[in-house]
Enzyme design. Sequence first.
Site, PDB file in Angstrom:
ATOM      1  N   ARG A  99      -9.089 -52.221 -36.308  1.00 32.14           N
ATOM      2  CA  ARG A  99      -7.800 -52.937 -36.050  1.00 32.14           C
ATOM      3  C   ARG A  99      -7.633 -52.737 -34.516  1.00 32.14           C
ATOM      4  NH1 ARG A  99      -2.895 -51.010 -39.597  1.00 32.14           N
ATOM      5  NH2 ARG A  99      -3.652 -49.356 -38.407  1.00 32.14           N
ATOM      6  N   LYS A 106     -16.607 -43.005 -51.201  1.00 33.11           N
ATOM      7  CA  LYS A 106     -15.707 -42.163 -51.940  1.00 33.11           C
ATOM      8  C   LYS A 106     -14.443 -41.881 -51.405  1.00 33.11           C
ATOM      9  CE  LYS A 106     -15.820 -37.658 -52.501  1.00 33.11           C
ATOM     10  NZ  LYS A 106     -15.540 -36.467 -51.937  1.00 33.11           N
ATOM     11  N   HIS A 113     -22.843 -39.396 -51.264  1.00 32.82           N
ATOM     12  CA  HIS A 113     -24.190 -39.227 -50.266  1.00 32.82           C
ATOM     13  C   HIS A 113     -25.238 -38.082 -50.502  1.00 32.82           C
ATOM     14  CE1 HIS A 113     -21.135 -35.814 -49.041  1.00 32.82           C
ATOM     15  NE2 HIS A 113     -22.272 -35.202 -48.220  1.00 32.82           N
ATOM     16  N   GLU A 135     -19.244 -23.884 -49.603  1.00 34.63           N
ATOM     17  CA  GLU A 135     -19.173 -24.329 -48.246  1.00 34.63           C
ATOM     18  C   GLU A 135     -18.325 -23.113 -47.312  1.00 34.63           C
ATOM     19  OE1 GLU A 135     -18.144 -28.790 -47.550  1.00 34.63           O
ATOM     20  OE2 GLU A 135     -17.032 -28.337 -49.333  1.00 34.63           O
ATOM     21  N   HIS A 165     -20.403 -35.241 -56.652  1.00 38.81           N
ATOM     22  CA  HIS A 165     -21.397 -34.728 -56.331  1.00 38.81           C
ATOM     23  C   HIS A 165     -22.056 -33.910 -57.181  1.00 38.81           C
ATOM     24  CE1 HIS A 165     -20.291 -36.194 -52.333  1.00 38.81           C
ATOM     25  NE2 HIS A 165     -19.402 -35.160 -52.068  1.00 38.81           N
ATOM     26  N   LYS A 174     -14.509 -23.871 -50.954  1.00 40.28           N
ATOM     27  CA  LYS A 174     -14.545 -23.874 -49.447  1.00 40.28           C
ATOM     28  C   LYS A 174     -14.253 -22.390 -49.181  1.00 40.28           C
ATOM     29  CE  LYS A 174     -13.769 -28.466 -49.295  1.00 40.28           C
ATOM     30  NZ  LYS A 174     -14.920 -29.250 -48.904  1.00 40.28           N
TER      31      LYS A 174
HETATM   32  C1  BG6 Z   1     -17.504 -34.599 -49.221  1.00 37.27           C
HETATM   33  C2  BG6 Z   1     -16.292 -33.923 -49.538  1.00 37.27           C
HETATM   34  O1  BG6 Z   1     -17.622 -35.733 -50.086  1.00 37.27           O
HETATM   35  O2  BG6 Z   1     -18.534 -33.686 -49.100  1.00 37.27           O
HETATM   36  C3  BG6 Z   1     -15.962 -32.537 -48.583  1.00 37.27           C
HETATM   37  O3  BG6 Z   1     -15.104 -34.716 -49.331  1.00 37.27           O
HETATM   38  C4  BG6 Z   1     -17.277 -31.782 -48.552  1.00 37.27           C
HETATM   39  O4  BG6 Z   1     -15.001 -31.844 -49.025  1.00 37.27           O
HETATM   40  C5  BG6 Z   1     -18.553 -32.518 -48.383  1.00 37.27           C
HETATM   41  O5  BG6 Z   1     -16.875 -30.869 -47.451  1.00 37.27           O
HETATM   42  C6  BG6 Z   1     -19.650 -31.723 -48.263  1.00 37.27           C
HETATM   43  O6  BG6 Z   1     -20.660 -32.567 -47.994  1.00 37.27           O
HETATM   44  P1  BG6 Z   1     -22.209 -31.692 -47.408  1.00 37.27           P
HETATM   45  O7  BG6 Z   1     -23.067 -32.818 -47.107  1.00 37.27           O
HETATM   46  O8  BG6 Z   1     -22.021 -31.141 -46.099  1.00 37.27           O
HETATM   47  O9  BG6 Z   1     -22.572 -30.771 -48.401  1.00 37.27           O
END
Ligand code: BG6
Length: 486
Positions: free
Chosen positions: A51, A148, A178, A216, A240, A333
């Site tokens: 935008r 997503k 991803h 994470e 995932h 997390k």
């Molecule tokens: C994302 C989530 O799809 O994947 C995040 O929304 C997460 O919350 C992330 O931290 C983790 O991705 P990666 O590649 O760092 O393991």
Amino acid sequence: MVSRVIPVESFDLVVFGGTGDLARRKILPGLYRRFLAGQVPDDARIFGAARAEMDDAGFRQFVAEAIAEFGGSASRAAEDVARFLNRLHYVAIDAKGDSGWADLAKAMRPGVVRAFYFSVAPALFGDLAERLHRHGIASPESRIVVEKPFGRDLESARALNATLAEHFTEHQIYRIDHYLGKETVQNLMAVRFANILFEPLWNARHVDHVQITVAETVGVGGRGSYYDKSGAMRDMVQNHLMQLLCLIAMEPPYRFDPDAVRDEKLKVIHALEPVGPDDIVRGQYRGAGKGTRGSYCDDAENPESRTESYIALRVNIANWRWKGTPFYLRTGKKLRARASEIAIVFKEVPHSIFGDEEGWRENVLSIRLQPNEGMTLSVMIKEPGPGGMRLTEVPLDMSFAEALGEDGADIPDAYERLIMDVIRGNQTLFMRGDEVEAAWAWTDPIIAGWEARTDKPRGYDPGSSGPEDALMLLHRDGRRWREIRE
Ligand code: BG6
């Protein structure tokens, strides 16, 4: 080893949300790295669309800064960056209005691949799809890439699929997860289907259980308002972890072909049994006292939040191959380390000729997704030295970086590979609409269950391995989680 770079045709790629966070951190630096690898042809063009009013020079400056910050090990040589920036353009566009669309239409070239990356809020997907058609920009060969979250339940995912289907056919829609672009995740398929060694053992007769861990260290600070409506189940498991589970559990597809692979994954999702409350542990990180910094509720800016920042589940697959072998999934997390691993834990030998050996351990095939991508197979051998047969466990350890030399040291980011697959028109690593819907159909009742019971997540210390109760999930089955470590 010399890496094979497969050339791609020329393309016009439009990144909607081109000045957003994902574009800055992943998409644009990823394209730069592919450019350095020789995969962005001289006449390819990349358009940022958003935008904000900006000209090409402003966008190029933005991308140069993104490369400097997020380019990783990629060359920062001024002439390399400049050659890449030459391919970039910017269009100011209103997703909900009409401004900018005529400019974009004019800029598109006939006869080259056209891809549109929707790196925007899902609420705008329908608007973009519709306007691409109304303004004659989308051709039958065009592709759209959607990020997503793809819906937040079955109903919204269906609605999203229906909206996109009004303007694009399924073979034009690339739904990104991803995780499927991660090198090691694809290696899972190579390990299973390019080796004779594992497949005969890959079933409930020989596999005791499977553990999938995505741990994470980051919290949810900065994206609390999105995360608090989502939680670990929607944010990580539905997509995932589910994809990882599918790749481990699926039958061999008859060919490495998009629909053959996705058909097999879909069958796994259909075979997942419902998960009852006793097989779920939800957690929330909590600092030492209420209101302490470092607690989930503070990060999410919602003192009453019942959203989980951690979840562990015991999942059963009701089919011939897996009946009786549980899959334990966990993700969270603010855990003690950033470590993602799939562990295939094999059964004991049927009879030990060595008697009750103290040091005996089961064989484990562990596939490390990140960091230190690699694979380890633990095997039992004889402890060296005289004095009887004592057994000890040793790892057959392979780091992909070491094994593949230079090629392995520079493993491409998931986004790089997935964007190039879009340009090549290869949907194998993208989710099909029915797959996403089936995943939600399994997820919805699980979430509805804890919402109806108004369950509160268990607290866990930031920097720990998660809530104590998660240990019980395995202990009561006579098993234990593998340690979370980098
Ligand atoms: C994302 C989530 O799809 O994947 C995040 O929304 C997460 O919350 C992330 O931290 C983790 O991705 P990666 O590649 O760092 O393991």
